[in-house]
Enzyme design. Sequence first.
Site, short mmCIF file in Angstrom:
data_model
loop_
_atom_site.label_atom_id
_atom_site.label_comp_id
_atom_site.label_asym_id
_atom_site.label_seq_id
_atom_site.Cartn_x
_atom_site.Cartn_y
_atom_site.Cartn_z
N ASP A 44 -10.86 -1.55 2.93
CA ASP A 44 -10.69 -1.00 1.58
C ASP A 44 -11.95 -1.24 0.73
O ASP A 44 -12.44 -0.35 0.06
CB ASP A 44 -9.49 -1.63 0.87
N THR A 67 -3.64 5.95 -3.64
CA THR A 67 -2.53 6.71 -3.04
C THR A 67 -1.24 6.61 -3.86
O THR A 67 -0.53 7.59 -4.03
CB THR A 67 -2.27 6.22 -1.62
N THR A 68 -0.98 5.41 -4.38
CA THR A 68 0.23 5.25 -5.19
C THR A 68 0.09 6.05 -6.48
O THR A 68 1.01 6.77 -6.89
CB THR A 68 0.47 3.76 -5.53
N ASP A 84 0.84 -1.18 0.00
CA ASP A 84 0.00 0.00 0.00
C ASP A 84 0.89 1.24 0.00
O ASP A 84 1.69 1.44 0.91
CB ASP A 84 -0.87 -0.04 1.26
P1 ADP Z 1 -3.29 2.73 -5.67
O1 ADP Z 1 -2.56 2.93 -4.39
O2 ADP Z 1 -3.04 3.87 -6.59
O3 ADP Z 1 -4.73 2.42 -5.50
P2 ADP Z 1 -3.00 -0.04 -6.44
O4 ADP Z 1 -1.76 -0.82 -6.19
O5 ADP Z 1 -4.19 -0.32 -5.62
O6 ADP Z 1 -2.60 1.49 -6.35
O7 ADP Z 1 -3.36 -0.21 -7.97
C1 ADP Z 1 -4.48 0.37 -8.52
C2 ADP Z 1 -4.42 0.28 -10.02
O8 ADP Z 1 -4.44 -1.07 -10.46
C3 ADP Z 1 -5.62 0.96 -10.64
O9 ADP Z 1 -5.19 1.79 -11.68
C4 ADP Z 1 -6.44 -0.23 -11.18
O10 ADP Z 1 -7.22 0.13 -12.29
C5 ADP Z 1 -5.36 -1.20 -11.52
N1 ADP Z 1 -5.82 -2.59 -11.65
C6 ADP Z 1 -6.49 -3.37 -10.79
N2 ADP Z 1 -6.74 -4.59 -11.30
C7 ADP Z 1 -6.21 -4.61 -12.55
C8 ADP Z 1 -6.11 -5.57 -13.61
N3 ADP Z 1 -6.62 -6.80 -13.50
N4 ADP Z 1 -5.48 -5.19 -14.74
C9 ADP Z 1 -4.97 -3.97 -14.84
N5 ADP Z 1 -5.00 -3.04 -13.91
C10 ADP Z 1 -5.63 -3.33 -12.77
#
Ligand code: ADP
Length: 536
Positions: free
Chosen positions: A382, A91-92, A58
């Site tokens: 979450d 957040t990322t 996270d």
């Molecule tokens: P953040 O802290 O920004 O929420 P995450 O590590 O939770 O970062 O990643 C979120 C990103 O991953 C989003 O842009 C979401 O659309 C993408 N994501 C989630 N599942 C998939 C998937 N199966 N394929 C591609 N992207 C995905």
Amino acid sequence: MSEVPILKETTRTTGREALRNNITAAMALAGAVRTTLGPLGQDKLLIDDEGRTMVTNDGVTVLESAKVEHPVAKMLINASTTQDRIARDGTTSAVLLSAELLQNAWELVLQGVHPSAIARGYRQAEEACRGHFAELIIEANDDQMLAAARTALSGKIHGAMQIHLAELAVKAATAVVEERPTGNVADPTRVKILTQTGGSMTDSSVVTGLVLAKKRVSDRMPKHLASGKIALVDGGLERREIMSNVKLNVSDTGVLESFRQKEKAILLEQINHLVDLGVTLLACKDGIDDDVHSALCEAGIQAYRRVARSDLDLLARGTNATLSHDIKGLRKTDLGVFIKSTNERWNGVMHWIVETEEGGATFVAKGSTNETVGEVERCFGDALGVACQLLEEPHLLAGGGATQVALARHLRRFAEGFAGREQLAVEAFADALEIVPRTLAQNAGLDPLDSLLQTVAQQATDGTSAAHHIGLNVEKKVPSNMVSDGVVEPLRITRQVLAGATEAALSVLRIDDVLWAKQDPTAPDLPGGDETETGP
Ligand code: ADP
Ligand code: MG
């Protein structure tokens, strides 16, 4: 005069040099979380001063626990913390986007574009994105709400548990949603979390109503109550402690006895007051004296003592009751109503379950160890955040970079309308948005540029109204319709990522002078030096 005396003890960097240093700090920070983005992102092992360890992917957790000194890096961390508070996710992405906006701004500065022109262009680009959301959003139906809750868990817990927790989150969110004239309000803090170590995490469940690991003060009290009135007391039903500086002169043994009787009579009067008000359920923050238990039993009251303040607040919200400081002062209007109040034994521990009209839900987090219970609790939080957001604002956007690619394409067309240098800034903003799909590809072991180009090309040639749903599905490793694949996110997350990242980048761009105090005044003096020790 060569130097202003007040700046003597400072190191000063100005103009481009200051901007370059600040941007380097922002890029370094983004570098620390880049590899965690997306479902195939890697985890980080965090070790604190005392050697405690934690594994997380996270972004905000990584950043908040890092010992960051640079003021600009701290500004970006603040943006990420705000993102977490407002949207609970993204957040990322927020940190990556702000660093990328700054990096692209730096390239424009090198070409001779003034930071203030870049700032104007960035602001307009962000506004144009907000205006374009209306064409990208999808109205969330029940299935998509589940899909969005599940997307929030991708990469955090295994597949079957993702589905289970997403279902529980939607169930809990639905139990706490309140319809108000201004729209729905779903407050995730109204869901009580109860943790139980032992058993499997798949046994985690959601119970409608509030569940407290509490036992009624006497077994002789009614075990089950049908609907009735509840009183919540931010105090107790007990004798006051005699203050230590009070001296009691007892001249006769009967005096002490009558003193005790009087005290008990005061407590019994309070119970009578409850009976007069028609109260059948009582919860106190403090104690309930043992010798009034029978009076409460006779009155048919089910009573609980030492109920945590946070639980009293949840009960107050669920029953519409007002917390009273003492029983004497209770009025009819302070009372709340409940539908059912029962006691059940779970795994050998008595639990109190209250069902109320205003809803309320309890999530029972289970797992074999404290760590797994913690993980289940965090993941549920979450998913619950997403479900609550969607009940308030049922708008979704396609994930997997699809939305960022669509916005970048829109911005490039929008930039053509600018004659001035802002055009370059709007284009730089579009490029920066693509950091999301590029990083998702990279973390999935794909070539970031090829994957991005394929996605852009597929959106451009698709020709259907769903073109902007095409993103990079990292599980399939090819561009795909993310909405059909169930990778969707609340609009609020992306809207806040854009607003927060732009704001953070603009505040860094405005700085052209950095004054560092040469010595940190809060740092303790190092031992040694020329001072000799004095003393006996
Ligand atoms: P953040 O802290 O920004 O929420 P995450 O590590 O939770 O970062 O990643 C979120 C990103 O991953 C989003 O842009 C979401 O659309 C993408 N994501 C989630 N599942 C998939 C998937 N199966 N394929 C591609 N992207 C995905
Ligand atoms: Mg996330």
